[in-house]
Design a protein around this motif. Structure first.
Motif, PDB file in Angstrom:
ATOM      1  N   ALA A  10      -1.641   1.966   1.666  1.00  0.00           N
ATOM      2  CA  ALA A  10      -1.633   1.478   0.285  1.00  0.00           C
ATOM      3  C   ALA A  10      -0.316   0.772  -0.034  1.00  0.00           C
ATOM      4  CB  ALA A  10      -1.861   2.627  -0.695  1.00  0.00           C
ATOM      5  N   TYR A  11       0.783   1.277   0.516  1.00  0.00           N
ATOM      6  CA  TYR A  11       2.093   0.669   0.273  1.00  0.00           C
ATOM      7  C   TYR A  11       2.315  -0.563   1.148  1.00  0.00           C
ATOM      8  CZ  TYR A  11       2.824   5.131  -1.997  1.00  0.00           C
ATOM      9  OH  TYR A  11       2.683   6.226  -2.813  1.00  0.00           O
ATOM     10  N   LEU A  12       1.703  -0.569   2.314  1.00  0.00           N
ATOM     11  CA  LEU A  12       1.893  -1.671   3.266  1.00  0.00           C
ATOM     12  C   LEU A  12       0.879  -2.804   3.102  1.00  0.00           C
ATOM     13  CD1 LEU A  12       2.602   0.449   6.468  1.00  0.00           C
ATOM     14  CD2 LEU A  12       4.254  -0.844   5.101  1.00  0.00           C
ATOM     15  N   PHE A  13      -0.119  -2.591   2.253  1.00  0.00           N
ATOM     16  CA  PHE A  13      -1.208  -3.554   2.142  1.00  0.00           C
ATOM     17  C   PHE A  13      -0.713  -4.972   1.863  1.00  0.00           C
ATOM     18  CE2 PHE A  13      -4.427  -5.725  -0.503  1.00  0.00           C
ATOM     19  CZ  PHE A  13      -5.390  -5.894   0.470  1.00  0.00           C
ATOM     20  N   PHE A  14       0.039  -5.159   0.804  1.00  0.00           N
ATOM     21  CA  PHE A  14       0.489  -6.508   0.460  1.00  0.00           C
ATOM     22  C   PHE A  14       1.491  -7.065   1.477  1.00  0.00           C
ATOM     23  CE2 PHE A  14      -1.235  -5.137  -3.660  1.00  0.00           C
ATOM     24  CZ  PHE A  14      -2.116  -6.187  -3.885  1.00  0.00           C
ATOM     25  N   THR A  85      -7.928 -12.478  -2.401  1.00  0.00           N
ATOM     26  CA  THR A  85      -9.238 -13.002  -2.781  1.00  0.00           C
ATOM     27  C   THR A  85     -10.351 -12.068  -2.319  1.00  0.00           C
ATOM     28  OG1 THR A  85      -8.447 -15.281  -2.692  1.00  0.00           O
ATOM     29  CG2 THR A  85     -10.817 -14.958  -2.512  1.00  0.00           C
ATOM     30  N   PHE A  86     -10.238 -11.527  -1.090  1.00  0.00           N
ATOM     31  CA  PHE A  86     -11.318 -10.729  -0.522  1.00  0.00           C
ATOM     32  C   PHE A  86     -11.212  -9.237  -0.836  1.00  0.00           C
ATOM     33  CE2 PHE A  86     -11.135 -14.368   2.554  1.00  0.00           C
ATOM     34  CZ  PHE A  86     -12.294 -14.966   2.098  1.00  0.00           C
ATOM     35  N   ALA A  87     -10.014  -8.698  -0.861  1.00  0.00           N
ATOM     36  CA  ALA A  87      -9.850  -7.247  -1.000  1.00  0.00           C
ATOM     37  C   ALA A  87     -10.393  -6.669  -2.301  1.00  0.00           C
ATOM     38  CB  ALA A  87      -8.380  -6.872  -0.831  1.00  0.00           C
ATOM     39  N   PRO A  88     -10.201  -7.311  -3.452  1.00  0.00           N
ATOM     40  CA  PRO A  88     -10.647  -6.649  -4.682  1.00  0.00           C
ATOM     41  C   PRO A  88     -12.164  -6.455  -4.764  1.00  0.00           C
ATOM     42  CG  PRO A  88      -9.832  -8.856  -5.182  1.00  0.00           C
ATOM     43  CD  PRO A  88      -9.543  -8.581  -3.730  1.00  0.00           C
ATOM     44  N   ASN A  89     -12.910  -7.161  -3.938  1.00  0.00           N
ATOM     45  CA  ASN A  89     -14.367  -7.088  -4.009  1.00  0.00           C
ATOM     46  C   ASN A  89     -14.964  -5.972  -3.163  1.00  0.00           C
ATOM     47  OD1 ASN A  89     -13.581 -10.287  -3.824  1.00  0.00           O
ATOM     48  ND2 ASN A  89     -14.904  -9.771  -5.527  1.00  0.00           N
ATOM     49  N   HIS A  90     -14.229  -5.461  -2.178  1.00  0.00           N
ATOM     50  CA  HIS A  90     -14.828  -4.502  -1.251  1.00  0.00           C
ATOM     51  C   HIS A  90     -14.033  -3.215  -1.072  1.00  0.00           C
ATOM     52  CE1 HIS A  90     -18.007  -7.183  -0.048  1.00  0.00           C
ATOM     53  NE2 HIS A  90     -17.134  -8.142   0.144  1.00  0.00           N
ATOM     54  N   LYS A  91     -12.714  -3.271  -1.138  1.00  0.00           N
ATOM     55  CA  LYS A  91     -11.912  -2.069  -0.902  1.00  0.00           C
ATOM     56  C   LYS A  91     -12.261  -1.001  -1.930  1.00  0.00           C
ATOM     57  CE  LYS A  91      -9.328  -3.742   2.397  1.00  0.00           C
ATOM     58  NZ  LYS A  91     -10.063  -3.846   3.608  1.00  0.00           N
ATOM     59  N   TYR A 172      -7.551  -4.230  -7.948  1.00  0.00           N
ATOM     60  CA  TYR A 172      -6.473  -3.916  -7.001  1.00  0.00           C
ATOM     61  C   TYR A 172      -6.084  -2.448  -7.108  1.00  0.00           C
ATOM     62  CZ  TYR A 172      -5.673  -8.916  -6.204  1.00  0.00           C
ATOM     63  OH  TYR A 172      -5.813 -10.232  -5.882  1.00  0.00           O
ATOM     64  N   ALA A 173      -6.011  -1.926  -8.333  1.00  0.00           N
ATOM     65  CA  ALA A 173      -5.657  -0.517  -8.519  1.00  0.00           C
ATOM     66  C   ALA A 173      -6.675   0.386  -7.822  1.00  0.00           C
ATOM     67  CB  ALA A 173      -5.566  -0.186 -10.005  1.00  0.00           C
ATOM     68  N   ARG A 174      -7.967   0.073  -7.975  1.00  0.00           N
ATOM     69  CA  ARG A 174      -9.008   0.863  -7.307  1.00  0.00           C
ATOM     70  C   ARG A 174      -8.872   0.773  -5.792  1.00  0.00           C
ATOM     71  NH1 ARG A 174     -14.633  -0.379 -10.624  1.00  0.00           N
ATOM     72  NH2 ARG A 174     -13.865   0.273 -12.671  1.00  0.00           N
ATOM     73  N   HIS A 178      -7.887   3.907  -3.357  1.00  0.00           N
ATOM     74  CA  HIS A 178      -8.772   4.273  -2.246  1.00  0.00           C
ATOM     75  C   HIS A 178      -7.990   4.335  -0.929  1.00  0.00           C
ATOM     76  CE1 HIS A 178     -12.295   4.423   0.314  1.00  0.00           C
ATOM     77  NE2 HIS A 178     -11.834   3.376   0.971  1.00  0.00           N
ATOM     78  N   MET A 179      -7.170   3.323  -0.666  1.00  0.00           N
ATOM     79  CA  MET A 179      -6.386   3.323   0.579  1.00  0.00           C
ATOM     80  C   MET A 179      -5.415   4.496   0.607  1.00  0.00           C
ATOM     81  SD  MET A 179      -5.642  -0.656   1.492  1.00  0.00           S
ATOM     82  CE  MET A 179      -5.690  -1.460  -0.084  1.00  0.00           C
ATOM     83  N   HIS A 180      -4.828   4.815  -0.542  1.00  0.00           N
ATOM     84  CA  HIS A 180      -3.903   5.942  -0.608  1.00  0.00           C
ATOM     85  C   HIS A 180      -4.644   7.255  -0.320  1.00  0.00           C
ATOM     86  CE1 HIS A 180      -0.164   7.878  -1.684  1.00  0.00           C
ATOM     87  NE2 HIS A 180      -0.829   8.697  -2.476  1.00  0.00           N
ATOM     88  N   GLU A 181      -5.846   7.394  -0.880  1.00  0.00           N
ATOM     89  CA  GLU A 181      -6.640   8.615  -0.672  1.00  0.00           C
ATOM     90  C   GLU A 181      -7.057   8.779   0.787  1.00  0.00           C
ATOM     91  OE1 GLU A 181      -9.907   8.278  -3.410  1.00  0.00           O
ATOM     92  OE2 GLU A 181      -8.576   8.481  -5.155  1.00  0.00           O
ATOM     93  N   ILE A 182      -7.487   7.699   1.423  1.00  0.00           N
ATOM     94  CA  ILE A 182      -7.935   7.865   2.813  1.00  0.00           C
ATOM     95  C   ILE A 182      -6.761   8.016   3.777  1.00  0.00           C
ATOM     96  CG2 ILE A 182     -10.178   6.772   2.476  1.00  0.00           C
ATOM     97  CD1 ILE A 182      -9.126   4.268   3.775  1.00  0.00           C
ATOM     98  N   GLY A 183      -5.550   7.660   3.341  1.00  0.00           N
ATOM     99  CA  GLY A 183      -4.369   7.889   4.165  1.00  0.00           C
ATOM    100  C   GLY A 183      -3.782   9.277   3.990  1.00  0.00           C
TER     101      GLY A 183
END
Length: 193
Positions: A10-14, A85-91, A172-174, A178-183
């Protein structure tokens, strides 16, 4: 390295998105080597032409060091833009497995979310903010996705299918939550190597 990235995704995503532009170019060249790739010659020529013309234009217009910096910044911005562009639609959306037996509509609607924001968002995201409609009608021209949205949303409400949409910041927050939770299991050490 993958465990470290998984822990802190979640921290490394961007920051990692800055590498996505280069990754896409490398993946494009690798794809050409796959057996049975159709139109390999034309694809390879266009890809090589793109890279050569871009580099010639940049390096002939700027001093060497400045050109290198420009290419690095260009690819970093390109990667961040595509990822944003792609991440907010599926993550953070459900991931289906082969055991999930859903019809086409439910498969597309339940695994995607739309990003609201009007015409400005349509322009910024190239119409891909209407991801649900894009998945349902992949060959539909982007300007028509906006027109299809109320029809699809109403139909989903009628048949009881959850139609997800939210603003860009919330999406983006969602995704990051999600990435933070699965990590979390990797951070706490509850997952074995």
């Amino acid at each position: 390295m993958s465990r470290f990235i998984g822990r802190w995704q979640a921290y490394l995503f961007f920051p990692l998105l800055t590498l996505e532009g280069v990754n896409l170019h490398v993946s494009s060249f690798r794809a050409l080597a796959r057996p049975g790739y159709r139109r390999r010659g034309i694809e390879g020529a266009l890809l090589a032409g793109h890279v050569v013309l871009f580099l010639v234009a940049v390096f002939s217009a700027m001093p060497f060091g400045m050109a290198l910096a420009f290419v690095a910044v260009n690819q970093a911005v390109f990667g961040v833009y595509l990822g944003c562009t792609f991440a907010p639609n599926h993550k953070g959306m459900p991931m289906l497995t082969g055991d999930d037996r859903l019809d086409f509509l439910r498969r597309q609607v339940l695994t995607s979310r739309n990003v609201t924001g009007g015409l400005a968002m349509d322009i910024a995201l190239g119409g891909l903010n209407h991801q649900i409609e894009h998945h349902l009608f992949p060959s539909m021209p982007a300007p028509n996705l906006r027109r299809a949205r109320p029809i699809v949303r109403a139909y989903c409400a009628e048949i009881g299918v959850d139609y997800q949409e939210c603003g860009l910041i919330e999406s983006y927050a969602r995704a990051l939550r999600h990435m933070h939770e699965i990590g979390a299991p990797l951070r706490s050490g509850t997952v074995d190597s």
